[in-house]
Design a protein around this motif. Structure first.
Motif, PDB file in Angstrom:
ATOM      1  N   MET A 130       3.037 -53.296 -11.073  1.00 50.09           N
ATOM      2  CA  MET A 130       1.576 -53.324 -11.196  1.00 50.09           C
ATOM      3  C   MET A 130       1.149 -52.803 -12.567  1.00 50.09           C
ATOM      4  SD  MET A 130       0.224 -51.864  -7.534  1.00 50.09           S
ATOM      5  CE  MET A 130       0.272 -52.809  -6.008  1.00 50.09           C
ATOM      6  N   PHE A 131      -0.028 -53.224 -13.003  1.00 52.27           N
ATOM      7  CA  PHE A 131      -0.535 -52.807 -14.312  1.00 52.27           C
ATOM      8  C   PHE A 131      -1.202 -51.441 -14.256  1.00 52.27           C
ATOM      9  CE2 PHE A 131      -1.083 -57.632 -14.973  1.00 52.27           C
ATOM     10  CZ  PHE A 131       0.290 -57.761 -15.165  1.00 52.27           C
ATOM     11  N   VAL A 132      -1.400 -50.909 -13.073  1.00 53.76           N
ATOM     12  CA  VAL A 132      -1.672 -49.486 -12.845  1.00 53.76           C
ATOM     13  C   VAL A 132      -0.573 -49.016 -11.903  1.00 53.76           C
ATOM     14  CG1 VAL A 132      -3.200 -47.791 -11.770  1.00 53.76           C
ATOM     15  CG2 VAL A 132      -4.164 -49.588 -13.209  1.00 53.76           C
ATOM     16  N   THR A 133       0.206 -48.040 -12.306  1.00 46.88           N
ATOM     17  CA  THR A 133       1.403 -47.653 -11.556  1.00 46.88           C
ATOM     18  C   THR A 133       1.051 -46.786 -10.360  1.00 46.88           C
ATOM     19  OG1 THR A 133       2.630 -47.638 -13.650  1.00 46.88           O
ATOM     20  CG2 THR A 133       3.695 -46.612 -11.747  1.00 46.88           C
ATOM     21  N   PRO A 134       1.533 -47.160  -9.157  1.00 51.29           N
ATOM     22  CA  PRO A 134       1.305 -46.294  -7.997  1.00 51.29           C
ATOM     23  C   PRO A 134       2.110 -45.010  -8.108  1.00 51.29           C
ATOM     24  CG  PRO A 134       2.787 -48.093  -7.416  1.00 51.29           C
ATOM     25  CD  PRO A 134       2.328 -48.350  -8.819  1.00 51.29           C
ATOM     26  N   GLY A 135       1.618 -43.956  -7.458  1.00 48.01           N
ATOM     27  CA  GLY A 135       2.368 -42.703  -7.503  1.00 48.01           C
ATOM     28  C   GLY A 135       1.629 -41.553  -6.867  1.00 48.01           C
ATOM     29  N   VAL A 136       2.348 -40.469  -6.659  1.00 49.93           N
ATOM     30  CA  VAL A 136       1.806 -39.209  -6.163  1.00 49.93           C
ATOM     31  C   VAL A 136       2.163 -38.127  -7.177  1.00 49.93           C
ATOM     32  CG1 VAL A 136       1.896 -37.458  -4.345  1.00 49.93           C
ATOM     33  CG2 VAL A 136       1.943 -39.898  -3.734  1.00 49.93           C
ATOM     34  N   VAL A 137       1.167 -37.389  -7.633  1.00 50.87           N
ATOM     35  CA  VAL A 137       1.367 -36.315  -8.599  1.00 50.87           C
ATOM     36  C   VAL A 137       1.112 -34.980  -7.911  1.00 50.87           C
ATOM     37  CG1 VAL A 137       0.642 -35.317 -10.804  1.00 50.87           C
ATOM     38  CG2 VAL A 137       0.650 -37.814 -10.496  1.00 50.87           C
ATOM     39  N   VAL A 138       2.112 -34.123  -7.912  1.00 52.86           N
ATOM     40  CA  VAL A 138       2.007 -32.803  -7.291  1.00 52.86           C
ATOM     41  C   VAL A 138       2.243 -31.749  -8.360  1.00 52.86           C
ATOM     42  CG1 VAL A 138       2.927 -31.241  -5.532  1.00 52.86           C
ATOM     43  CG2 VAL A 138       2.799 -33.706  -5.070  1.00 52.86           C
ATOM     44  N   ASP A 139       1.219 -30.933  -8.604  1.00 55.56           N
ATOM     45  CA  ASP A 139       1.308 -29.873  -9.623  1.00 55.56           C
ATOM     46  C   ASP A 139       1.760 -30.429 -10.972  1.00 55.56           C
ATOM     47  OD1 ASP A 139       0.516 -27.964  -7.731  1.00 55.56           O
ATOM     48  OD2 ASP A 139       2.582 -27.660  -7.066  1.00 55.56           O
ATOM     49  N   GLY A 140       1.235 -31.605 -11.300  1.00 52.62           N
ATOM     50  CA  GLY A 140       1.533 -32.207 -12.596  1.00 52.62           C
ATOM     51  C   GLY A 140       2.806 -33.023 -12.646  1.00 52.62           C
ATOM     52  N   ARG A 141       3.580 -33.027 -11.563  1.00 56.10           N
ATOM     53  CA  ARG A 141       4.851 -33.755 -11.540  1.00 56.10           C
ATOM     54  C   ARG A 141       4.715 -35.034 -10.722  1.00 56.10           C
ATOM     55  NH1 ARG A 141      10.192 -32.140  -8.068  1.00 56.10           N
ATOM     56  NH2 ARG A 141      11.478 -33.943  -8.632  1.00 56.10           N
ATOM     57  N   LEU A 142       5.212 -36.128 -11.254  1.00 56.79           N
ATOM     58  CA  LEU A 142       5.207 -37.406 -10.540  1.00 56.79           C
ATOM     59  C   LEU A 142       6.360 -37.417  -9.549  1.00 56.79           C
ATOM     60  CD1 LEU A 142       3.832 -40.206 -10.377  1.00 56.79           C
ATOM     61  CD2 LEU A 142       5.453 -40.985 -12.126  1.00 56.79           C
ATOM     62  N   VAL A 143       6.050 -37.309  -8.245  1.00 60.12           N
ATOM     63  CA  VAL A 143       7.117 -37.149  -7.253  1.00 60.12           C
ATOM     64  C   VAL A 143       7.603 -38.482  -6.693  1.00 60.12           C
ATOM     65  CG1 VAL A 143       6.349 -34.833  -6.653  1.00 60.12           C
ATOM     66  CG2 VAL A 143       5.514 -36.774  -5.326  1.00 60.12           C
ATOM     67  N   THR A 144       6.829 -39.554  -6.847  1.00 62.10           N
ATOM     68  CA  THR A 144       7.292 -40.874  -6.412  1.00 62.10           C
ATOM     69  C   THR A 144       6.442 -41.944  -7.064  1.00 62.10           C
ATOM     70  OG1 THR A 144       7.820 -42.288  -4.510  1.00 62.10           O
ATOM     71  CG2 THR A 144       5.795 -41.005  -4.371  1.00 62.10           C
ATOM     72  N   THR A 145       7.036 -43.103  -7.288  1.00 62.44           N
ATOM     73  CA  THR A 145       6.303 -44.315  -7.651  1.00 62.44           C
ATOM     74  C   THR A 145       6.609 -45.420  -6.646  1.00 62.44           C
ATOM     75  OG1 THR A 145       8.096 -44.999  -9.135  1.00 62.44           O
ATOM     76  CG2 THR A 145       6.253 -43.771 -10.124  1.00 62.44           C
ATOM     77  N   SER A 146       7.139 -45.052  -5.494  1.00 62.32           N
ATOM     78  CA  SER A 146       7.564 -46.010  -4.472  1.00 62.32           C
ATOM     79  C   SER A 146       6.431 -46.261  -3.480  1.00 62.32           C
ATOM     80  CB  SER A 146       8.785 -45.459  -3.727  1.00 62.32           C
ATOM     81  OG  SER A 146       8.980 -46.123  -2.494  1.00 62.32           O
ATOM     82  N   LEU A 147       6.000 -47.515  -3.370  1.00 59.09           N
ATOM     83  CA  LEU A 147       4.985 -47.847  -2.371  1.00 59.09           C
ATOM     84  C   LEU A 147       5.517 -47.693  -0.950  1.00 59.09           C
ATOM     85  CD1 LEU A 147       2.956 -50.921  -3.706  1.00 59.09           C
ATOM     86  CD2 LEU A 147       2.153 -48.590  -3.299  1.00 59.09           C
ATOM     87  N   VAL A 148       6.815 -47.878  -0.773  1.00 56.32           N
ATOM     88  CA  VAL A 148       7.399 -47.650   0.553  1.00 56.32           C
ATOM     89  C   VAL A 148       7.286 -46.174   0.922  1.00 56.32           C
ATOM     90  CG1 VAL A 148       9.515 -47.701   1.925  1.00 56.32           C
ATOM     91  CG2 VAL A 148       8.933 -49.644   0.467  1.00 56.32           C
ATOM     92  N   ASP A 149       7.648 -45.287  -0.008  1.00 56.40           N
ATOM     93  CA  ASP A 149       7.497 -43.849   0.245  1.00 56.40           C
ATOM     94  C   ASP A 149       6.046 -43.472   0.489  1.00 56.40           C
ATOM     95  OD1 ASP A 149      10.188 -43.408   0.006  1.00 56.40           O
ATOM     96  OD2 ASP A 149      10.102 -42.561  -2.013  1.00 56.40           O
ATOM     97  N   ILE A 150       5.167 -44.040  -0.334  1.00 58.41           N
ATOM     98  CA  ILE A 150       3.736 -43.760  -0.155  1.00 58.41           C
ATOM     99  C   ILE A 150       3.290 -44.188   1.232  1.00 58.41           C
ATOM    100  CG2 ILE A 150       1.445 -44.541  -0.879  1.00 58.41           C
ATOM    101  CD1 ILE A 150       2.541 -44.492  -3.781  1.00 58.41           C
TER     102      ILE A 150
END
Length: 598
Positions: free
Chosen positions: A292-312
């Protein structure tokens, strides 16, 4: 309007708390109420509850509907971001039906969504939330700040044309400010761009599973591009203008970074599909999600912990906590495993059963129709109250950290920033902008990110126009793929509504919708305390916010609280979905005299 509900007896020990409420919050859609306790001696908000007083029932009346109608129906969830819902629903249908749209159809859809981001962020930033920073508002709440603004040179005056910071504030005055009026004109151009691609704003008329019904011609994209380039030129003025304004507040009010600040817990579900990669198959969802042209992800305390849509997807949990619903622990499980064999939790949207239970509001009990979505962090076992920061800050933060996006010279994610190149326009030379990851997730940085993401959306649109014209010139003019509705299937769509994360989860049984749950950004942001007592993001961002307003309790406007809440771009129709109790029949009898008797 602020309502003073009560004050502790003066003889009681400090702190002296004043209960104040803003209900409804103005300049947004919906019934959001913010209830606070403020310590005016310490100049701090010590407690906050976020409420919403309506329920609309989409998850209930979607049951039994034809799945092909899902995007038309769910578009009506919201009169602001209805196209985002339609798009996300189409994504879910594409997965459930097992179809891949033609590339040109995807480029058209991307261009429509880019126009929506440009429209909505523009009108909200300049004509709604911008009022919080205008001369009239600052004069009423912080006259000392306005006095300093009159003396402070704007560092980028040569780019935006306003010599003093106070000149920027005057330009933002509603209806009289020249920049306020200019932004209104620009919003018209952005809506025209949207209608060229999706037919109608804000409920698309040419959007379907399998693609779009838009007739693709060179003229269509030329008409879009003419308007886009005017917007690109506008952004070369807007970004430096807002940088000057927002930086001034840090300068004028030391400690202002604490307003609306909360722990960095950001979620982004990704936006703008790459048709060269995306096939809507759940089993390849991680691959096309990361394209995607905007990357999916979860940021926790400034750290990118996943970019996996399955994990999300697997991590989404819907907790009730202090909302007006009964639990569904003993209800039916619709989906026990995903297409990859991963177990699906009972509190996942695929398995949710909505059981509304209206009751009197009680801040010690239940007090809102908004449920409490959380993301389960399997690394720590925590249920994280992610927020979207109004959408742009989460999108830019995840995209910057991931470093995956590189769009033909228009956008480059670097690992700690996002570089945006705006080409030469009629009156302005080429300009490169760089959004850098800020030290805080707070009100000012949420608003700043909204400005930069307007430029980001414009740059994505330039890339998509290039790609769409390549398809046309190659003779690839097909925009839609035929399909059949399976008897039984599941699907999920992940997208970014203007205000942030958006997911639609659908279960089809016997050719009809058996379960359907949309989760837009406002439930993630506006939710009440969950079953573990964790405050929702609005509550968390307001609690602890310092008070810089110069007015005392008797004339308090709550401007710092309003800036904190409005920085999330609230939109309550997406937060709560009309409830009519057990159902009442109203019989209307027309008399011969045309009177109406109930």
């Amino acid at each position: 309007m602020a309502t003073q509900v009560g004050r502790q007896d003066a003889a009681k020990p400090s702190p002296q708390l004043v209960e104040m409420s803003w209900d409804p919050i103005t300049r947004i859609v919906g019934s959001l109420g913010i209830y606070t306790k403020i310590d005016f001696q310490q100049r701090e908000v010590v407690e906050c509850h976020s409420t919403s007083s309506i329920f609309r029932g989409y998850s209930l009346f979607m049951q039994g509907k034809d799945p092909r109608d899902a995007h038309f129906i769910t578009s009506r969830i919201c009169g602001i971001c209805g196209d985002n819902h339609a798009t996300c629903s189409v994504y879910a249908q594409n997965m459930a039906f097992g179809i891949k749209p033609p590339s040109l159809g995807e480029w058209i859809l991307n261009l429509g969504e880019a126009a929506e981001y440009m429209f909505d962020h523009n009108i909200y930033q300049e004509n709604l939330v911008g009022v919080d920073f205008c001369e009239q508002m600052v004069r009423e709440t912080n006259p000392g700040v306005l006095e300093l603004a009159e003396k402070t040179e704007a560092p980028h005056a040569e780019l935006h044309g306003y010599r003093k910071i106070a000149d920027i504030m005057r330009a933002l005055n509603p209806f009289t400010g020249d920049f306020y009026r200019e932004a209104l004109q620009m919003s018209r151009l952005t809506r025209e761009k949207f209608c060229l691609m999706e037919g109608r704003h804000v409920h698309p008329s040419t959007l379907y599973p399998g693609g779009v019904g838009t007739v693709a011609t060179v003229q269509l994209f030329t008409d879009y591009l003419v308007r886009l380039m005017k917007y690109v030129e506008f952004m070369k003025k807007v970004v430096p203008l807002h940088d000057d304004l927002f930086n001034f507040f840090y300068q004028a009010l030391p400690g202002y970074e604490k307003v609306g600040q909360r722990r960095v817990l950001l979620g982004c579900w990704g936006s703008f599909q790459d048709p060269d990669v995306c096939d809507y198959d759940y089993r390849t969802m991680d691959e096309w999600g990361r394209a995607m042209f905007v990357t999916p992800g979860v940021v926790v305390d400034g750290r990118l912990v996943t970019t996996s849509l399955v994990d999300i997807n697997l991590g989404i949990r819907i907790l009730l906590g202090h909302s007006y619903y009964d639990d569904w622990d003993n209800q039916r499980t619709f989906v026990d495993r995903d297409p990859l064999g991963n177990p699906i939790d009972q509190r996942h949207p695929w398995n949710q059963t909505t059981v509304p239970k209206p009751q009197k509001r009680d801040f010690n009990g239940n007090y809102s129709w908004v449920m409490s979505p959380r993301w389960y962090d399997k690394r720590t076992g925590d249920y994280l109250p992610l927020d979207t920061g109004g959408g742009p800050i989460a999108r830019l933060w995840t995209t910057a950290l991931a470093g995956m996006v590189d769009l033909g010279g228009y956008i480059k994610a670097t690992g700690n920033s996002v570089k945006i190149r705006l080409p030469k326009t009629a009156m302005k030379p080429e300009m490169e902008l760089e959004w850098k990851i800020p030290p805080w997730s707070n009100a000012i940085e949420r608003d700043r990110a909204r400005t930069y993401f307007q430029a980001y959306a414009a740059a994505v649109a330039l890339h998509c126009v290039d790609k769409a014209l390549e398809e046309i010139r190659a003779g690839h003019t097909k925009t839609w793929t035929d399909f059949e509705v399976p008897k039984n299937a599941i699907g999920c769509g992940f997208h970014e509504a203007v205000r942030g994360v958006l997911s639609h989860h659908m279960v089809i049984e016997n050719g009809k919708i058996a379960n359907y749950h949309p989760y837009p950004p406002t439930p993630w942001n506006a939710n009440p305390r969950d079953i573990y007592g964790t405050p929702g993001p609005y509550e968390d961002a307001v609690q602890g916010t310092p008070i810089f307003e110069e007015n005392g309790p008797s004339n308090f406007k709550g401007i710092d609280i309003m800036r904190a809440v409005r920085s999330f771009d609230p939109c309550l129709p997406c937060g709560v979905h009309m409830y009519l109790g057990e159902g009442k029949e109203l019989q209307v009898v027309h008399s011969p005299t045309f009177g109406v008797t109930p």
